[in-house]
Scaffold this active site. Structure first.
Site, PDB file in Angstrom:
ATOM      1  N   PRO A   1       0.832  -1.209   0.000  1.00  0.00           N
ATOM      2  CA  PRO A   1       0.000   0.000   0.000  1.00  0.00           C
ATOM      3  C   PRO A   1       0.866   1.259   0.000  1.00  0.00           C
ATOM      4  CG  PRO A   1      -0.525  -1.427   1.864  1.00  0.00           C
ATOM      5  CD  PRO A   1       0.691  -1.980   1.223  1.00  0.00           C
ATOM      6  N   GLU A   2       0.602   2.147  -0.949  1.00  0.00           N
ATOM      7  CA  GLU A   2       1.327   3.422  -1.050  1.00  0.00           C
ATOM      8  C   GLU A   2       0.437   4.521  -0.474  1.00  0.00           C
ATOM      9  OE1 GLU A   2       4.281   3.219  -1.952  1.00  0.00           O
ATOM     10  OE2 GLU A   2       4.448   1.433  -3.178  1.00  0.00           O
TER      11      GLU A   2
ATOM     12  N   LYS B   1       3.292   6.566   4.720  1.00  0.00           N
ATOM     13  CA  LYS B   1       2.571   5.300   4.570  1.00  0.00           C
ATOM     14  C   LYS B   1       2.135   4.728   5.924  1.00  0.00           C
ATOM     15  CE  LYS B   1       5.372   4.411   0.552  1.00  0.00           C
ATOM     16  NZ  LYS B   1       6.363   3.519  -0.057  1.00  0.00           N
TER      17      LYS B   1
ATOM     18  N   ARG C   1       1.636 -11.635   4.810  1.00  0.00           N
ATOM     19  CA  ARG C   1       3.092 -11.841   4.811  1.00  0.00           C
ATOM     20  C   ARG C   1       3.771 -11.347   6.083  1.00  0.00           C
ATOM     21  NH1 ARG C   1       5.528 -10.523  -0.919  1.00  0.00           N
ATOM     22  NH2 ARG C   1       7.314 -11.433   0.147  1.00  0.00           N
TER      23      ARG C   1
ATOM     24  N   ARG D   1      14.537  -1.758  -7.442  1.00  0.00           N
ATOM     25  CA  ARG D   1      13.106  -1.712  -7.780  1.00  0.00           C
ATOM     26  C   ARG D   1      12.895  -1.799  -9.291  1.00  0.00           C
ATOM     27  NH1 ARG D   1       9.987   0.088  -3.593  1.00  0.00           N
ATOM     28  NH2 ARG D   1       8.413  -1.091  -4.747  1.00  0.00           N
TER      29      ARG D   1
END
Ligand SMILES: [Zn+2]
Length: 285
Positions: free
Chosen positions: A2-3, A68, A125, A274
């Site tokens: 989630p950003e 975040k 996770r 990334r």
């Protein structure tokens, strides 16, 4: 992961469902209890007894986002949450209301609220983080974080950072993900903004004109605002606190695409670990 737009949506969805409610109890899944017994602080980054002692009996007065993170302002202290890769909150009367099987299975921290409802933190996770803090201003990840992108001073801050010795020879794509330079961008949005501004992701900060830097900033803010209205992106595991999904993925132009909107084949390179999608034709410069 989630950003900012997704976390903002989590906050918007969650806030009316938790405000003015009291936390009566906290329970933990066996996995979390066992991991803490073995000295691994899975999800809860405090000793469980410390965390429980400090949140039980507290009333939730507010819920805010910074980068975040979201944090619950309690009548005394703060409950700070990072969602990691797959964290999610649900407010339910009965845990079976969590219809997503994975989230149901991986519900790890359950806050019983004074209304009889439960605030459930699920995390498949388990890279999420919850902690109790007496004082939010001492929290390290907030200290060097760039201002919120929608604040007035954030453009000047961004421009000044790109001039700093430490950053000016770095690639713009990497810098957009640097929380000290820009707050809450994330990988998808970094790829998108550079495509829209036709800027090659490998350009260094000092190679950009002032005009280009401003356009990157302004377009990025626009993308983030738009994404918030769309409920964020649902790429893999992210769901809202109500279990809904975002729509932003339908508006992406380059991230995860084989072709750019003009039909050129995209490339996918790694910049600072990334995955970076770009179009070698549209983003030649
Ligand atoms: Zn193209």
């Amino acid at each position: 992961m989630p950003e900012l737009p997704e976390v903002e949506n989590i906050k918007i969805g969650l806030k009316p469902n938790v405000i003015n409610k009291k936390i009566l109890n906290v329970t933990y899944s066996n996995i979390i209890s066992e991991s803490h017994k073995n000295g691994k602080l899975a999800l809860v980054k405090d000793e469980l007894s410390y965390f429980s002692d400090n949140v039980i009996g507290k009333e939730i007065l507010d819920l805010e986002r910074r980068g975040k993170y979201v944090y619950f302002t309690l009548n005394e202290g703060y409950l700070v949450t990072h969602f990691g890769m797959t964290g999610a909150y649900f407010v339910v009367n009965d845990e079976r209301e969590i219809t997503n099987k994975n989230y149901y299975k991986h519900r790890h921290i359950i806050f019983e609220l004074s209304t009889g409802e439960k605030l459930v933190f699920s995390d498949i996770r388990r890279f999420g983080e919850l902690r109790y803090l007496d004082n939010i201003s001492n929290f390290k990840p907030f200290k060097n974080l760039a201002p919120e992108p929608f604040e007035n001073n954030s453009l000047d801050y961004f421009l000044a950072k790109l001039e700093e010795k430490k950053y000016k020879l770095q690639k713009i794509k990497a810098l957009l993900l640097e929380g000290n330079v820009f707050c809450g961008c994330g990988n998808i949005y970094a790829c998108e903004v550079l495509y829209r501004e036709k800027i090659n992701p490998e350009r260094t900060a000092d190679s950009l004109t002032l005009e280009e830097k401003k356009r990157i900033f302004e377009t990025l803010v626009e993308i983030l605002k738009f994404s918030i209205t769309q409920g964020g992106s649902t790429i893999s595991d992210y769901v809202h606190s109500d279990g809904g999904e975002g729509n932003m993925q339908n508006y992406l132009k380059i991230y995860g695409k084989k072709e750019c909107p003009l039909g050129h084949e995209t490339e996918n390179i790694i910049i600072k670990t990334r995955s970076t999608y770009f179009c070698p034709v549209c983003q030649k410069n």
